[in-house]
Design a protein around this motif. Structure first.
Motif, PDB file in Angstrom:
ATOM      1  N   TYR A   1       0.920  -1.497   0.080  1.00  0.00           N
ATOM      2  CA  TYR A   1       0.130  -0.211   0.039  1.00  0.00           C
ATOM      3  C   TYR A   1       0.963   1.281  -0.179  1.00  0.00           C
ATOM      4  O   TYR A   1       0.478   2.240  -0.062  1.00  0.00           O
ATOM      5  CB  TYR A   1      -1.001   0.073   1.094  1.00  0.00           C
ATOM      6  CG  TYR A   1      -1.674  -1.149   1.482  1.00  0.00           C
ATOM      7  CD1 TYR A   1      -2.873  -1.353   0.691  1.00  0.00           C
ATOM      8  CD2 TYR A   1      -1.403  -2.340   2.385  1.00  0.00           C
ATOM      9  CE1 TYR A   1      -3.623  -2.678   0.758  1.00  0.00           C
ATOM     10  CE2 TYR A   1      -1.907  -3.524   2.521  1.00  0.00           C
ATOM     11  CZ  TYR A   1      -3.246  -3.642   1.581  1.00  0.00           C
ATOM     12  OH  TYR A   1      -4.010  -4.937   1.649  1.00  0.00           O
TER      13      TYR A   1
ATOM     14  N   GLU B   1      -6.735  11.344   5.943  1.00  0.00           N
ATOM     15  CA  GLU B   1      -6.861  10.385   4.573  1.00  0.00           C
ATOM     16  C   GLU B   1      -5.752   9.510   4.353  1.00  0.00           C
ATOM     17  O   GLU B   1      -5.990   8.758   3.802  1.00  0.00           O
ATOM     18  CB  GLU B   1      -6.882  11.273   3.256  1.00  0.00           C
ATOM     19  CG  GLU B   1      -8.244  12.361   3.516  1.00  0.00           C
ATOM     20  CD  GLU B   1      -9.506  11.550   3.307  1.00  0.00           C
ATOM     21  OE1 GLU B   1      -9.701  10.352   2.973  1.00  0.00           O
ATOM     22  OE2 GLU B   1     -10.629  12.076   4.079  1.00  0.00           O
ATOM     23  N   ALA B   2      -4.557   9.863   4.821  1.00  0.00           N
ATOM     24  CA  ALA B   2      -3.235   9.084   4.745  1.00  0.00           C
ATOM     25  C   ALA B   2      -2.439   9.489   5.368  1.00  0.00           C
ATOM     26  O   ALA B   2      -2.319  10.282   6.313  1.00  0.00           O
ATOM     27  CB  ALA B   2      -2.695   9.731   3.229  1.00  0.00           C
TER      28      ALA B   2
ATOM     29  N   ARG C   1       3.729   7.382   1.186  1.00  0.00           N
ATOM     30  CA  ARG C   1       2.106   7.596   1.803  1.00  0.00           C
ATOM     31  C   ARG C   1       1.461   6.349   1.534  1.00  0.00           C
ATOM     32  O   ARG C   1       1.723   5.539   0.817  1.00  0.00           O
ATOM     33  CB  ARG C   1       1.470   8.762   0.787  1.00  0.00           C
ATOM     34  CG  ARG C   1       0.094   8.639   1.058  1.00  0.00           C
ATOM     35  CD  ARG C   1      -0.423   9.935   0.048  1.00  0.00           C
ATOM     36  NE  ARG C   1      -0.392   9.657  -1.233  1.00  0.00           N
ATOM     37  CZ  ARG C   1      -0.602  10.580  -2.010  1.00  0.00           C
ATOM     38  NH1 ARG C   1      -0.947  11.746  -1.965  1.00  0.00           N
ATOM     39  NH2 ARG C   1      -0.667  10.082  -3.379  1.00  0.00           N
TER      40      ARG C   1
ATOM     41  N   ALA D   1      -2.529   5.168   2.419  1.00  0.00           N
ATOM     42  CA  ALA D   1      -3.833   5.476   2.835  1.00  0.00           C
ATOM     43  C   ALA D   1      -4.223   5.024   4.258  1.00  0.00           C
ATOM     44  O   ALA D   1      -4.006   4.220   4.717  1.00  0.00           O
ATOM     45  CB  ALA D   1      -4.826   4.713   1.710  1.00  0.00           C
TER      46      ALA D   1
END
Length: 234
Positions: free
Chosen positions: A12, A32-33, A90, A92
Motif C-alpha cells: 500500500y 486520509e493518509a 504515503r 492510505a
C-alpha cells in the motif's frame, strides 16, 4: 518497524513528492493518509484564527503524520503541512488502520513515537512561552538540522515568523544576531549552519531532553548519523 510490519504495509506504500505548503492533515477533518517523510520537513500547526497560527511540532525523516490514527482516532486535531519540499512514502488511512489492528507489534512500536512527539510539543509550548526569540531560533534551527542532510535550510523569514508566532522583523533581527555570533549564515530564503556547537550553547537546556526521549523510545535521531548521509542536499 519490524520486517513483518513493513511487509504488511508494503503493498500500500506510494512514493510521492510534496510541494511547499502542501496540506497533509487539516484540523477537524478525517485523516486520509499517513506520510513517512524521507526528506524535507512538515510542520504541525495550531491555529486560533485564519491569520493566527504557530508551529507546535516538526516532523522529518525521523517521524510520521497520522498520530491520531495510532491513538485510535480518525480525525486530525491540528493542521500539518509541508514546510520544506519533501519526498515521502504515503499509505492510505484504511490499510494503515487495518495493519494496526492486525499486527501485534505495529501499534505498540508507533505509540513510542507518538509519546516522543507529545514530549516535543510539550517542550515547544513551554519554551515559546518562557524563552527569548534568539534561544527559540537556535533550538528550531537545531531541530531542523537534525532532520536535514547537510547544513543548508531552505526557509524564508516570513515562514519562520509564522512557525515561531512572532512578527517577521523580529525574526530578521534574531537571525542577524545569531549570524553576528558566527553560528549561521542567513541569506534570502535560506539559512546555513556554520557552528552547531555555538547553537547548542545558545539554545541551552531548551534543546536535548525531547531528543533524548526519542533515542530512548525509538532510536537514533539526527542527520549527522552516517546512515543519513546517503542523500546529500542538492
Amino acid at each position: 518497524m519490524s520486517v513483518d510490519d513493513f511487509e504488511r504495509l508494503k503493498p500500500y506504500l506510494e512514493s510521492v513528492f510534496l510541494e511547499l505548503r502542501a496540506p497533509l492533515e487539516t484540523a477537524g477533518q478525517k485523516i486520509e493518509a499517513v506520510y513517512f517523510l524521507e526528506s524535507g520537513l512538515a510542520s504541525v500547526v495550531a491555529r486560533t484564527s485564519a491569520k493566527t497560527e504557530a508551529e507546535v511540532g516538526i516532523i522529518g525523516f525521523e517521524g510520521m503524520t497520522g498520530s491520531a490514527l495510532v491513538m485510535g482516532d480518525d480525525q486530525a486535531t491540528l493542521d500539518c503541512y509541508v514546510q520544506s519540499t519533501s519526498e515521502a512514502v504515503r499509505v492510505a488511512a484504511a490499510p494503515f488502520v487495518e495493519a494496526l489492528e492486525d499486527s501485534p507489534t505495529l501499534r505498540p512500536f508507533l505509540l513510542r513515537y507518538v509519546q516522543y512527539f507529545h514530549v516535543q510539543t510539550s517542550y515547544t509550548a513551554t519554551i515559546n512561552a518562557r524563552q527569548s526569540l534568539e534561544v527559540r531560533l537556535a533550538r528550531w534551527l537545531l531541530m531542523c538540522s537534525d532532520r536535514t542532510v547537510g547544513d543548508r535550510l531552505l526557509i524564508t523569514h516570513e515562514f519562520l515568523s509564522i512557525m515561531l508566532g512572532v512578527r517577521r522583523p523580529g525574526v530578521t533581527v534574531g537571525l542577524q544576531m545569531i549570524e553576528s555570533y558566527g553560528y549561521i549564515r542567513a541569506r534570502r530564503g535560506e539559512v546555513t549552519i556554520r557552528d552547531r556547537n555555538g547553537l547548542l550553547k545558545l539554545a541551552q537546556e531548551t534543546y536535548g531532553p525531547p531528543e533524548a526521549q526519542y533515542r530512548r523510545l525509538v532510536g537514533d535521531l539526527g542527520s549527522k548519523h552516517p546512515a543519513r548521509q546517503e542523500r546529500p542536499l542538492a
